[in-house]
Design a protein around this motif. Structure first.
Motif, PDB file in Angstrom:
ATOM      1  N   ASP A 131       0.852  -1.193   0.000  1.00 13.98           N
ATOM      2  CA  ASP A 131       0.000   0.000   0.000  1.00 13.98           C
ATOM      3  C   ASP A 131       0.889   1.245   0.000  1.00 13.98           C
ATOM      4  OD1 ASP A 131      -2.210   1.577   0.048  1.00 13.98           O
ATOM      5  OD2 ASP A 131      -2.895   0.993   2.048  1.00 13.98           O
ATOM      6  N   PRO A 132       1.716   1.407  -1.042  1.00  8.94           N
ATOM      7  CA  PRO A 132       2.727   2.476  -1.032  1.00  8.94           C
ATOM      8  C   PRO A 132       2.153   3.884  -0.963  1.00  8.94           C
ATOM      9  CG  PRO A 132       2.533   1.492  -3.216  1.00  8.94           C
ATOM     10  CD  PRO A 132       1.735   0.635  -2.295  1.00  8.94           C
ATOM     11  N   LEU A 133       0.966   4.105  -1.534  1.00 11.73           N
ATOM     12  CA  LEU A 133       0.399   5.451  -1.549  1.00 11.73           C
ATOM     13  C   LEU A 133       0.010   5.929  -0.155  1.00 11.73           C
ATOM     14  CD1 LEU A 133      -1.789   5.266  -4.786  1.00 11.73           C
ATOM     15  CD2 LEU A 133       0.519   6.196  -4.515  1.00 11.73           C
ATOM     16  N   ARG A 134      -0.238   5.006   0.755  1.00 11.34           N
ATOM     17  CA  ARG A 134      -0.665   5.376   2.104  1.00 11.34           C
ATOM     18  C   ARG A 134       0.457   5.202   3.122  1.00 11.34           C
ATOM     19  NH1 ARG A 134      -5.515   2.028   3.826  1.00 11.34           N
ATOM     20  NH2 ARG A 134      -5.478   3.533   5.561  1.00 11.34           N
ATOM     21  N   HIS A 135       1.659   4.839   2.652  1.00 14.95           N
ATOM     22  CA  HIS A 135       2.748   4.551   3.578  1.00 14.95           C
ATOM     23  C   HIS A 135       3.064   5.744   4.481  1.00 14.95           C
ATOM     24  CE1 HIS A 135       7.087   4.061   4.700  1.00 14.95           C
ATOM     25  NE2 HIS A 135       6.652   2.861   5.001  1.00 14.95           N
ATOM     26  N   SER A 136       3.153   6.912   3.885  1.00 15.00           N
ATOM     27  CA  SER A 136       3.528   8.100   4.665  1.00 15.00           C
ATOM     28  C   SER A 136       2.427   8.547   5.615  1.00 15.00           C
ATOM     29  CB  SER A 136       3.904   9.253   3.733  1.00 15.00           C
ATOM     30  OG  SER A 136       2.808   9.591   2.895  1.00 15.00           O
ATOM     31  N   THR A 137       1.186   8.212   5.300  1.00  9.11           N
ATOM     32  CA  THR A 137       0.088   8.598   6.192  1.00  9.11           C
ATOM     33  C   THR A 137      -0.160   7.564   7.283  1.00  9.11           C
ATOM     34  OG1 THR A 137      -1.532   7.578   4.678  1.00  9.11           O
ATOM     35  CG2 THR A 137      -1.045   9.933   4.391  1.00  9.11           C
ATOM     36  N   ILE A 138       0.169   6.294   7.014  1.00 14.71           N
ATOM     37  CA  ILE A 138       0.002   5.243   8.029  1.00 14.71           C
ATOM     38  C   ILE A 138       1.148   5.273   9.028  1.00 14.71           C
ATOM     39  CG2 ILE A 138      -0.048   2.752   8.418  1.00 14.71           C
ATOM     40  CD1 ILE A 138      -1.476   2.452   5.742  1.00 14.71           C
ATOM     41  N   LEU A 139       2.377   5.301   8.528  1.00  4.55           N
ATOM     42  CA  LEU A 139       3.548   5.276   9.399  1.00  4.55           C
ATOM     43  C   LEU A 139       4.120   6.691   9.536  1.00  4.55           C
ATOM     44  CD1 LEU A 139       5.229   1.932   8.294  1.00  4.55           C
ATOM     45  CD2 LEU A 139       4.379   2.466  10.560  1.00  4.55           C
ATOM     46  N   THR A 140       3.416   7.511  10.283  1.00  3.87           N
ATOM     47  CA  THR A 140       3.907   8.850  10.580  1.00  3.87           C
ATOM     48  C   THR A 140       4.963   8.775  11.684  1.00  3.87           C
ATOM     49  OG1 THR A 140       2.190   9.207  12.244  1.00  3.87           O
ATOM     50  CG2 THR A 140       1.658   9.812   9.976  1.00  3.87           C
ATOM     51  N   ASN A 141       5.638   9.891  11.926  1.00  5.80           N
ATOM     52  CA  ASN A 141       6.639   9.920  12.998  1.00  5.80           C
ATOM     53  C   ASN A 141       6.020   9.588  14.354  1.00  5.80           C
ATOM     54  OD1 ASN A 141       8.606  10.600  11.170  1.00  5.80           O
ATOM     55  ND2 ASN A 141       8.556  12.789  11.628  1.00  5.80           N
ATOM     56  N   GLN A 142       4.790  10.062  14.583  1.00  7.09           N
ATOM     57  CA  GLN A 142       4.124   9.776  15.846  1.00  7.09           C
ATOM     58  C   GLN A 142       3.826   8.288  15.989  1.00  7.09           C
ATOM     59  OE1 GLN A 142       3.264  12.154  13.701  1.00  7.09           O
ATOM     60  NE2 GLN A 142       3.621  14.062  14.846  1.00  7.09           N
ATOM     61  N   VAL A 143       3.388   7.658  14.904  1.00  7.24           N
ATOM     62  CA  VAL A 143       3.098   6.217  14.939  1.00  7.24           C
ATOM     63  C   VAL A 143       4.376   5.424  15.187  1.00  7.24           C
ATOM     64  CG1 VAL A 143       2.318   4.246  13.567  1.00  7.24           C
ATOM     65  CG2 VAL A 143       1.035   6.398  13.515  1.00  7.24           C
ATOM     66  N   VAL A 144       5.453   5.808  14.526  1.00  7.90           N
ATOM     67  CA  VAL A 144       6.738   5.133  14.724  1.00  7.90           C
ATOM     68  C   VAL A 144       7.178   5.255  16.182  1.00  7.90           C
ATOM     69  CG1 VAL A 144       9.189   5.149  14.132  1.00  7.90           C
ATOM     70  CG2 VAL A 144       7.470   5.394  12.331  1.00  7.90           C
ATOM     71  N   ALA A 145       6.997   6.448  16.769  1.00  4.99           N
ATOM     72  CA  ALA A 145       7.368   6.659  18.174  1.00  4.99           C
ATOM     73  C   ALA A 145       6.530   5.778  19.094  1.00  4.99           C
ATOM     74  CB  ALA A 145       7.202   8.127  18.546  1.00  4.99           C
ATOM     75  N   VAL A 146       5.241   5.671  18.811  1.00  9.00           N
ATOM     76  CA  VAL A 146       4.357   4.824  19.631  1.00  9.00           C
ATOM     77  C   VAL A 146       4.761   3.354  19.501  1.00  9.00           C
ATOM     78  CG1 VAL A 146       1.996   3.976  19.875  1.00  9.00           C
ATOM     79  CG2 VAL A 146       2.420   6.421  19.599  1.00  9.00           C
ATOM     80  N   ILE A 147       5.070   2.918  18.275  1.00  4.69           N
ATOM     81  CA  ILE A 147       5.501   1.535  18.075  1.00  4.69           C
ATOM     82  C   ILE A 147       6.798   1.268  18.829  1.00  4.69           C
ATOM     83  CG2 ILE A 147       6.365  -0.112  16.361  1.00  4.69           C
ATOM     84  CD1 ILE A 147       4.415   1.107  14.348  1.00  4.69           C
ATOM     85  N   GLY A 148       7.732   2.202  18.751  1.00  3.40           N
ATOM     86  CA  GLY A 148       8.996   2.043  19.464  1.00  3.40           C
ATOM     87  C   GLY A 148       8.795   1.949  20.970  1.00  3.40           C
ATOM     88  N   LEU A 149       7.904   2.801  21.509  1.00  5.98           N
ATOM     89  CA  LEU A 149       7.615   2.768  22.940  1.00  5.98           C
ATOM     90  C   LEU A 149       6.939   1.454  23.330  1.00  5.98           C
ATOM     91  CD1 LEU A 149       7.583   4.219  25.670  1.00  5.98           C
ATOM     92  CD2 LEU A 149       5.394   5.238  25.009  1.00  5.98           C
ATOM     93  N   ALA A 150       6.025   0.976  22.487  1.00  6.96           N
ATOM     94  CA  ALA A 150       5.345  -0.292  22.769  1.00  6.96           C
ATOM     95  C   ALA A 150       6.334  -1.454  22.772  1.00  6.96           C
ATOM     96  CB  ALA A 150       4.240  -0.531  21.728  1.00  6.96           C
ATOM     97  N   ILE A 151       7.297  -1.432  21.841  1.00  6.41           N
ATOM     98  CA  ILE A 151       8.317  -2.483  21.783  1.00  6.41           C
ATOM     99  C   ILE A 151       9.153  -2.475  23.066  1.00  6.41           C
ATOM    100  CG2 ILE A 151      10.454  -3.171  20.619  1.00  6.41           C
ATOM    101  CD1 ILE A 151       9.141  -2.203  17.998  1.00  6.41           C
ATOM    102  N   LEU A 152       9.522  -1.274  23.524  1.00  2.00           N
ATOM    103  CA  LEU A 152      10.307  -1.165  24.755  1.00  2.00           C
ATOM    104  C   LEU A 152       9.520  -1.658  25.965  1.00  2.00           C
ATOM    105  CD1 LEU A 152      12.777  -0.202  26.353  1.00  2.00           C
ATOM    106  CD2 LEU A 152      11.771   2.087  26.375  1.00  2.00           C
ATOM    107  N   LEU A 153       8.258  -1.243  26.082  1.00  2.00           N
ATOM    108  CA  LEU A 153       7.441  -1.653  27.220  1.00  2.00           C
ATOM    109  C   LEU A 153       7.192  -3.151  27.209  1.00  2.00           C
ATOM    110  CD1 LEU A 153       4.821   1.248  27.366  1.00  2.00           C
ATOM    111  CD2 LEU A 153       6.755   0.845  28.895  1.00  2.00           C
ATOM    112  N   ARG A 154       6.966  -3.727  26.037  1.00  2.00           N
ATOM    113  CA  ARG A 154       6.757  -5.172  25.963  1.00  2.00           C
ATOM    114  C   ARG A 154       8.002  -5.919  26.416  1.00  2.00           C
ATOM    115  NH1 ARG A 154       6.228  -9.434  20.990  1.00  2.00           N
ATOM    116  NH2 ARG A 154       8.359  -8.710  20.693  1.00  2.00           N
ATOM    117  N   GLY A 155       9.172  -5.459  25.953  1.00  3.74           N
ATOM    118  CA  GLY A 155      10.417  -6.102  26.364  1.00  3.74           C
ATOM    119  C   GLY A 155      10.627  -6.020  27.864  1.00  3.74           C
ATOM    120  N   ALA A 156      10.349  -4.833  28.447  1.00  4.18           N
ATOM    121  CA  ALA A 156      10.542  -4.655  29.888  1.00  4.18           C
ATOM    122  C   ALA A 156       9.559  -5.503  30.688  1.00  4.18           C
ATOM    123  CB  ALA A 156      10.385  -3.180  30.252  1.00  4.18           C
TER     124      ALA A 156
END
Length: 294
Positions: A131-156
């Motif tokens: 879905d390349p046309l929606r890539h920039s709208t789906i994976l925004t910087n805020q979404v990436v930050a939330v995913i990164g935080l979720a990965i950290l919390l899950r690991g902890a």
């Protein structure tokens, strides 16, 4: 054993890391390749962070996830390798009880984080290709930050029970850990208590993380392959799938040795202890180095 001795070892002030039992005379030489790989991992991951930071064209989700991988690959080996090298080269075997539990937490937390990051990167590749046309709208910087935080919390959250369980047992057998680091089962095997809950949780944590993450990655790549093979020309298919090859290489470098190590530790009772320990160190360090090359 007397009550005095039991009290003395219930909360030991420190443990003694034995290194690789049976290979003590070769410790100096064993440390050399590990040190070289550690230096390569440090230089490579710092280089990745520097390039992504200084190159504006790389400020996109795939490279943000790559930076998270690089940070994890700096912290995970650094939590174990310096102490291992001090054991091998300087015979510095003592480790504080709290430091041992902290090391145990970091090992489990960042191993789980690595697996979560690969899952996030597979999702990024899926959106980018399917879905390349929606890539920039789906994976925004805020979404990436939330995913990164979720990965950290899950690991902890998944890692925290390991040191908590290890802390509660009385250690009245020995304070000598037959390992180069405070690996969970190597520590709790010294407890004079029923540690089945530790064994079950360790196996549950490993297989749960691997099975769920690998299933998600496999489903993502099945959809990616379907999208790739639907492209009209061979060149387009190769070019599109070429964006995933480095990610697939890093996945294989992480999961295959890790799964082999888990299975041999849990079921390979005839495998020499020295092999378990050396291979466990390989699993902690080599993926961090190989991911730089991929």
């Amino acid at each position: 054993m007397s009550d005095t001795n039991l009290t003395r070892f219930t909360n030991p002030s420190m443990f003694i890391l034995q290194g690789v039992p049976g290979l003590e005379v070769a410790h100096v030489w064993i440390a050399i390749p590990f040190c070289i790989m550690y230096i390569i991992a440090l230089l490579g991951n710092f280089t990745i962070l520097f390039i992504v930071k200084t190159e504006p064209s790389l400020h996109e989700p795939m490279y943000y996830f790559l930076c998270i991988v690089a940070v994890s690959d700096l912290i995970l080996p650094t939590s174990t390798l310096p102490k291992m090298l001090s054991i091998f080269w300087f015979n510095s075997r003592e480790i504080d009880f709290s430091a041992c539990l902290t090391q145990m937490f970091f090992i489990h937390c960042f191993t789980v984080m690595d697996s979560g990051i690969f899952m996030a990167m597979a999702f990024d590749r899926y959106v980018a290709i399917c879905d390349p046309l929606r890539h920039s709208t789906i994976l925004t910087n805020q979404v990436v930050a939330v995913i990164g935080l979720a990965i950290l919390l899950r690991g902890a959250m998944l890692a925290l029970p390991c040191p908590m369980l290890a802390r509660q047992w009385p250690y009245c057998r020995s304070i000598v850990i037959p390992h180069t680091c405070c690996e969970h089962l190597a520590v709790v095997n010294l407890a004079c208590a029923d540690i089945h809950v530790n064994n079950y949780y360790g196996l549950f944590e490993s297989l749960l993380v691997i099975s769920l993450d690998v299933i998600f990655i496999a489903v993502s790549y099945a959809r990616i392959l379907r999208a790739v093979f639907s492209l009209p020309t061979k060149d387009a298919r190769l070019k599109t799938f070429g964006t995933c090859t480095s990610h697939l290489g890093a996945i294989l470098a992480f999961y295959i040795p890790g799964l082999f190590s888990i299975l041999t530790y849990q079921f390979g009772h005839t495998v020499p202890l020295s092999f378990h320990i050396l291979f466990a160190n390989v699993c902690l360090l080599v993926p961090s180095m190989l991911k730089v090359l991929f």
